[in-house]
Structure formats: structure tokens, C-alpha cells
Scaffold this active site. Structure first.
Site, mmCIF file in Angstrom:
data_model
loop_
_atom_site.group_PDB
_atom_site.id
_atom_site.type_symbol
_atom_site.label_atom_id
_atom_site.label_comp_id
_atom_site.label_asym_id
_atom_site.label_seq_id
_atom_site.Cartn_x
_atom_site.Cartn_y
_atom_site.Cartn_z
ATOM 1 C CE LYS A 1 -1.829 2.752 2.880
ATOM 2 N NZ LYS A 1 -1.520 3.816 1.829
ATOM 3 N N PRO A 2 1.435 2.223 -0.721
ATOM 4 C CG PRO A 2 0.753 2.885 -3.120
ATOM 5 C CD PRO A 2 0.898 1.544 -2.127
ATOM 6 N N GLY B 1 6.648 4.620 8.078
ATOM 7 C CA GLY B 1 5.865 6.470 8.630
ATOM 8 C C GLY B 1 6.081 6.444 9.882
ATOM 9 C CD GLU C 1 13.219 0.193 8.758
ATOM 10 O OE1 GLU C 1 13.695 1.243 9.651
ATOM 11 O OE2 GLU C 1 14.314 -0.357 9.261
ATOM 12 C CG LEU C 2 8.045 3.731 14.037
ATOM 13 C CD1 LEU C 2 8.316 3.049 14.695
ATOM 14 C CD2 LEU C 2 7.394 2.758 13.041
ATOM 15 C CB CYS D 1 13.095 9.008 9.189
ATOM 16 S SG CYS D 1 13.652 8.026 7.663
ATOM 17 C CD GLU E 1 10.300 12.712 11.852
ATOM 18 O OE1 GLU E 1 9.091 12.222 12.068
ATOM 19 O OE2 GLU E 1 10.680 11.847 11.483
HETATM 20 P P1 NAD Z 1 2.636 8.048 8.212
HETATM 21 O O1 NAD Z 1 2.735 7.481 9.142
HETATM 22 O O2 NAD Z 1 1.485 9.473 8.022
HETATM 23 O O3 NAD Z 1 2.144 7.651 6.828
HETATM 24 C C1 NAD Z 1 2.737 5.948 6.063
HETATM 25 C C2 NAD Z 1 1.764 5.712 5.640
HETATM 26 O O4 NAD Z 1 1.021 4.964 7.000
HETATM 27 C C3 NAD Z 1 1.499 5.671 4.303
HETATM 28 O O5 NAD Z 1 1.312 5.043 3.366
HETATM 29 C C4 NAD Z 1 -0.383 5.962 5.059
HETATM 30 O O6 NAD Z 1 -1.334 6.307 3.503
HETATM 31 C C5 NAD Z 1 -0.574 4.955 6.042
HETATM 32 N N1 NAD Z 1 -1.318 4.950 6.997
HETATM 33 C C6 NAD Z 1 -1.296 6.019 7.546
HETATM 34 N N2 NAD Z 1 -2.800 6.104 8.780
HETATM 35 C C7 NAD Z 1 -3.025 4.538 8.641
HETATM 36 C C8 NAD Z 1 -3.510 3.710 9.083
HETATM 37 N N3 NAD Z 1 -4.835 3.952 10.107
HETATM 38 N N4 NAD Z 1 -3.720 2.555 8.476
HETATM 39 C C9 NAD Z 1 -3.150 1.689 7.656
HETATM 40 N N5 NAD Z 1 -1.699 3.202 7.354
HETATM 41 C C10 NAD Z 1 -2.663 4.280 7.983
HETATM 42 O O7 NAD Z 1 3.597 8.655 7.810
HETATM 43 P P2 NAD Z 1 4.015 9.920 6.532
HETATM 44 O O8 NAD Z 1 3.485 10.805 6.629
HETATM 45 O O9 NAD Z 1 3.986 8.983 5.059
HETATM 46 O O10 NAD Z 1 5.621 9.747 6.214
HETATM 47 C C11 NAD Z 1 6.460 10.305 7.152
HETATM 48 C C12 NAD Z 1 7.060 9.403 8.959
HETATM 49 O O11 NAD Z 1 7.768 8.461 8.325
HETATM 50 C C13 NAD Z 1 7.796 10.517 8.872
HETATM 51 O O12 NAD Z 1 7.628 10.660 10.475
HETATM 52 C C14 NAD Z 1 9.383 9.894 8.923
HETATM 53 O O13 NAD Z 1 10.574 9.574 10.112
HETATM 54 C C15 NAD Z 1 8.691 8.365 8.791
HETATM 55 N N6 NAD Z 1 10.065 7.725 8.132
HETATM 56 C C16 NAD Z 1 10.774 6.723 8.287
HETATM 57 C C17 NAD Z 1 11.611 5.625 7.381
HETATM 58 C C18 NAD Z 1 12.646 5.111 8.659
HETATM 59 O O14 NAD Z 1 13.133 4.316 7.828
HETATM 60 N N7 NAD Z 1 12.252 5.128 9.950
HETATM 61 C C19 NAD Z 1 11.846 6.631 6.327
HETATM 62 C C20 NAD Z 1 11.272 6.975 5.835
HETATM 63 C C21 NAD Z 1 10.333 8.144 6.884
#
Ligand code: NAD
Length: 493
Positions: free
Chosen positions: A186-187, A240, A262-263, A296, A393
Site C-alpha cells: 500500500k503506497p 512511516g 521503520e518509524l 527520517c 521531528e
Molecule cells: P504516515 O505514518 O502518515 O503514513 C505512512 C503510511 O501509512 C502511508 O502509506 C499512509 O497512507 C499509511 N497510513 C496512515 N494512517 C494509516 C492507518 N490508520 N492504517 C494504515 N495505514 C495508514 O507517515 P508519512 O507522513 O507518510 O511519512 C513520514 C513519516 O515516516 C516520518 O515520521 C518519517 O520519519 C517516517 N519515515 C521513516 C523512515 C524509516 O526508515 N525509519 C523512512 C521514511 C519515513
């Protein structure tokens, strides 16, 4: 590179916009669609099918029925599909880079960098796929022979963020394929196009139906909830935010799923008095400004020894003031737009809070007028440790500088966060650098460098930055489970 409107239109026309389910491009069963926008212009780029619960169940059926034959497919064959995928990514590097810049905003040169980085996971795991050996040995007492093998975990749910639309996907898809797992990916709704384009390339590389199913959606919970409740799913790998990651971890407990998370991060970048300051400034610029700070791994807090703080800040200000802000498609642009208006507003709030608590704005400080979601590269000094910009962050092009007086103080400041992903240390004393590595609670440390991600390296965090590792041999282990067979010793009779 040709970035003419005609070229971009042709690229968007050839990019799939459906769900990819059981080897076929389909519409969502509800007929729903959502718009994908260009953050530099706020114009709509494409309308993409939005998966719902019924599509999730169909994807689960496809992934579950393909698992047995894909898991038994010889590793050489899986490796060859991955390697062909890598070659196709090279052949389509321009298209992938353009799509990323269009939907995510980063400068084209950085998108090209992501194609190289993201593509490498396909090559690395094509090489690892055939070298995932188990072992055969005696127990110490000589009473049993131990046969230890690694098997694919089973069908996986992979959820990716918008900030690295290609690499965050290949970092999961490649080891899952190498290990013999089927998957539902799921992108992020903000940036699905890069993944949809990549999916078409992986199909061309020879992926059998049902192995990779891709479900773009703007209602993510409607897709993830039925999947996490389905006993056929065996693993979730999520990249995410920490908040969403925790929520998914709670749901994953029901079926005791293998979990990789990976948060978020709150990376410190420590500059000691014995650092090469030019190297430290270059490292800080890379660690802070790459991807507009939307990483991140970004240096969130720049901690500088008080004896060199003034000189370091002046040099960083000079380099930051030369950065060109604009559409990522423009030649020479260093800083593209943030992903959306919400992101701009949240970065602005953090800067306002810091200023309210006494920070001085050396450079930038606010949103740049639209169209597009641009934020000026911002340098803050005299930042109070209580500021939100230090605790949260930032995810934007804002560099807060704080000072310290001793190594102990630097370590305490670095560790004063619930996160533990990337960290950076600049010192010409390598013993000190390695000692800091021992003392700080971060999964990644850049010693005199500002960018360390690599397909061959285990990437991941500690504390609330996550669980598990992506990349390296460790990245493959995340998609396998170990089986031990105890065999009667041939000498026992
Ligand atoms: P996000 O958590 O809002 O979304 C990430 C993914 O989760 C998206 O595909 C989104 O559609 C999905 N999602 C959101 N709510 C959901 C739910 N209730 N159920 C299922 N899926 C859901 O994060 P973002 O804004 O897309 O990305 C930024 C975050 O990601 C930052 O905190 C960043 O640090 C982190 N990140 C971490 C790494 C790592 O490797 N640790 C790499 C890149 C980004």
C-alpha cells in the site's frame, strides 16, 4: 533531461493508475478514485483508483494462493527476476525520477539519486537471494543432527510513506521477493505513481501473478484493517510515523504477526571542537537539507561545541543562503516544495514556537508565497532545549543550532529523545567518534559523513524509531522464519 510539458504529459499517460491485483490492472470495486497533486504547482497530476476492504480481501486471496509456488520457486529464478527488475529500473531511470519529482517535489537530481539508491535494493537482494543458507551440524552431545533452514515468512503487508516513494518500496519488496514471500503493498496516497510505474517494470521482469499486489488508496485503514485481521497474513512491514506505526502494532498483536517498523526520528548532529568545520558544515547541509528535510534520517538538532559554534553557524548560514528554492524540475534547484499545505503550516508552527522561546532567526523563517508549498531554508540559533523544534521531528528545511560544553553534555543532549534512528558525529578524533557510538542510543551513526544509507547496510532504529532492519543480510532475515529439524544421529544405533 527533457522536462517539456509534452514529455511530462506522455509520461503521466503511460503511468498506470489502477490497482494491481492478481496479475491484472483493475479499477477499485467501489469505483472510487483520488487525485494526486504536484506540490510545486498544486495542480492535479492524475486520478488513481482507491482500494477498499473488498479489494484488500481479493489481494489477500491472490497473495495467499501464490505463496506456495512462489516460496518453492528456485532462488536462482527469483534472483533473476530481481536482477531483471534492477536492469529495467536503470533503463527507465529518467521516467522514475521525473515521476518522483512531479508527485513528491524533490529536486530532479535528488530523484535521480533515489533511483540509484532504490534500484540498488533490487540488485543487492538478487545477489543475496541465492546465498541464504541454513546449517547442518551435530548437537554438542552427539545425540542429534540439527538441520536448520530458513523459510519464507509468508504473505506480507507492506506500507510505505511519501517521502522516498521508490526506495522505501524497493527496500521491502526486494527482500520479500528474495525470501520467497508474496505481498500486498500500500503506497502513500500522496505519491502512488512511482510505485505503480515500478510495478509495471517488475511485471515486465517476470513476476508471476499474485506475488506482488499493489493497492493505492486514500482510505488506508479500510485496506489495512481487514488484512491485519486475516490469519493468512504473516507479516507487516511499515515505514512511516511513530503514531501510525504504534496503531498498526496494536492491530498486529491479534494474529501475532512478524513486525518490522521503520518509524520517525529526531537525529542529533554533534560537532566537536576538534572537527574539521568545513566537513561538518557539508555534512550538516546534506543531513539537514536533502529531501527538503523531509527524511527520517534528517539532522533534526545540530549540537555544536560552544568554542566553535559561532564559526560553524556563520559557515552554515553562508552555505544555506546560497541554496536555490523552486520547482524540482528547474535546473539548479536545491530545495523543492514541502509535500502539502499541512506540512508547511506544521513547520511554521515549530519555528514560531522556537522564536517565542528566544531563538534567533539567522536565515529564512517562514513559508514562501505560492503557488506551491515552499518553505524558506531556515537557520535558528540560541534555541532553547524546551522548544518543540528540538523535541519533535521537524520534517522541513529548518536547522536549529544548540551548544554544549563537554562530551558528557553532548551525549546527554543527543539521547534526550524517545527516538533513536540516525545520528551524526563530526570529530577528527576517531577514538572519540567510536566512543560516542557506544554511548548514544541510535541505530545509525554517520561518523564525519552526512549521508550513510546503502542497500548493503542494516538500516533501522531503536527506542520509538522502530523494530527490525532493512538492507544488508539483516534485511533478508526479516522475511524468513527459521525451522529446526532434529534428526536421529546416524551413530546412535
Ligand atoms: P504516515 O505514518 O502518515 O503514513 C505512512 C503510511 O501509512 C502511508 O502509506 C499512509 O497512507 C499509511 N497510513 C496512515 N494512517 C494509516 C492507518 N490508520 N492504517 C494504515 N495505514 C495508514 O507517515 P508519512 O507522513 O507518510 O511519512 C513520514 C513519516 O515516516 C516520518 O515520521 C518519517 O520519519 C517516517 N519515515 C521513516 C523512515 C524509516 O526508515 N525509519 C523512512 C521514511 C519515513
Amino acid at each position: 533531461m527533457d522536462v517539456s510539458p509534452q514529455r511530462l504529459d506522455a509520461l503521466l499517460t503511460e503511468t498506470p493508475t489502477g490497482l494491481f491485483l492478481d496479475g491484472q490492472w483493475r479499477q477499485a470495486s467501489s469505483g472510487a478514485r483520488f487525485a494526486v497533486k504536484n506540490p510545486a504547482t498544486e495542480e492535479t497530476l492524475a486520478s488513481v483508483a482507491s482500494a477498499g476492504a473488498a479489494d484488500a480481501r481479493a489481494a489477500m486471496d491472490a497473495a495467499a494462493s501464490a505463496q506456495d509456488s512462489w516460496g518453492r520457486t528456485p532462488s536462482r529464478r527469483r534472483a533473476e527476476i530481481l536482477r531483471r527488475g534492477f536492469d529495467l529500473v536503470q533503463d527507465h531511470a529518467e521516467q522514475l525520477a521525473l515521476l518522483m519529482t512531479l508527485e513528491m517535489g524533490k529536486p530532479l537530481v535528488q530523484s535521480q539519486g533515489e533511483v540509484v539508491y532504490g534500484g540498488e535494493f533490487l540488485r543487492w537482494f538478487s545477489e543475496e537471494a541465492v546465498r541464504d543458507h541454513g546449517r547442518y551440524s551435530d548437537t554438542p552431545e552427539g545425540t542429534l543432527r540439527m538441520l536448520v533452514t530458513r523459510k519464507p515468512v509468508g504473505p506480507c503487508l507492506l506500507i510505505t510513506p511519501w517521502n522516498f516513494p521508490l526506495a522505501m518500496a524497493t527496500r521491502k519488496v526486494a527482500p520479500a521477493l528474495a525470501a520467497g514471500c508474496t505481498m500486498i503493498l500500500k503506497p502513500a496516497a500522496l505519491t502512488p505513481l512511482t510505485m505503480l510505474y515500478l510495478t509495471a517494470l517488475l511485471v515486465e521482469a517476470g513476476l508471476p501473478a499474485g506475488v506482488l499486489n499493489v493497492l493505492p488508496t486514500d482510505t488506508p485503514a479500510a485496506v489495512s484493517e481487514p488484512l491485519l485481521a486475516d490469519p493468512r497474513l504473516r507479516k507487516i512491514s511499515f515505514t512511516g510515523s511513530t503514531a501510525v506505526g504504534k496503531h498498526l502494532m496494536r492491530q498486529a498483536t491479534e494474529n501475532v504477526l512478524r513486525t518490522s517498523m521503520e518509524l520517525g526520528g529526531n537525529g542529533p548532529l554533534i560537532v566537536f571542537e576538534d572537527a574539521d568545520l568545513d566537513k561538518a558544515v557539508a555534512g550538516a547541509l546534506a543531513a539537514k537539507m536533502r529531501n527538503m528535510g523531509e527524511a527520517c534520517t534528517a539532522a533534526n538538532r545540530i549540537l555544536v561545541h560552544e568554542s566553535v559554534a559561532e564559526e560553524f553557524t556563520a559557515k552554515l548560514a553562508q552555505r544555506m543562503s546560497a541554496l536555490k528554492v523552486g520547482s524540482g524540475l528547474e535546473e539548479g534547484v536545491d530545495v523543492g516544495p514541502l509535500i502539502d499545505a499541512k506540512a508547511c503550516a506544521s513547520v511554521a508552527e515549530l519555528v514560531e514556537d522556537a522564536v517565542h522561546r528566544g531563538a534567533e532567526v539567522v536565515l529564512g523563517g517562514g513559508v514562501v508565497e505560492g503557488p506551491g508549498h515552499f518553505f524558506a531554508p531556515t537557520l535558528l540559533r540560541n534555541v532553547s532545549p524546551d522548544s518543540r523544534v528540538v523535541k519533535e521531528e521537524i520534517f522541513g528545511p529548518v536547522a536549529p543550532v544548540l551548544t554544549f560544553g563537554s562530551e558528557d553534555e553532548a551525549v546527554a543532549m543527543a539521547n534526550a529523545t524517545e527516538y533513536g534512528l540516525a545520528s551524526y558525529v563530526f570529530t577528527e578524533n576517531i577514538s572519540r567518534g567510536l566512543r560516542i557510538g557506544d554511548r548514544i542510543d541510535f541505530g545509525l551513526l554517520g561518523l564525519n559523513v552526512g549521508v550513510i544509507s546503502n542497500a548493503a547496510a542494516p538500516f533501522g532504529g531503536v527506542k520509538q524509531s522502530g523494530l527490525g532492519r532493512e538492507g544488508g543480510a539483516e534485511g533478508l532475515a526479516e522475511y524468513t522464519s527459521t525451522q529446526y529439524i532434529g534428526i536421529e544421529s546416524p551413530w546412535s544405533g
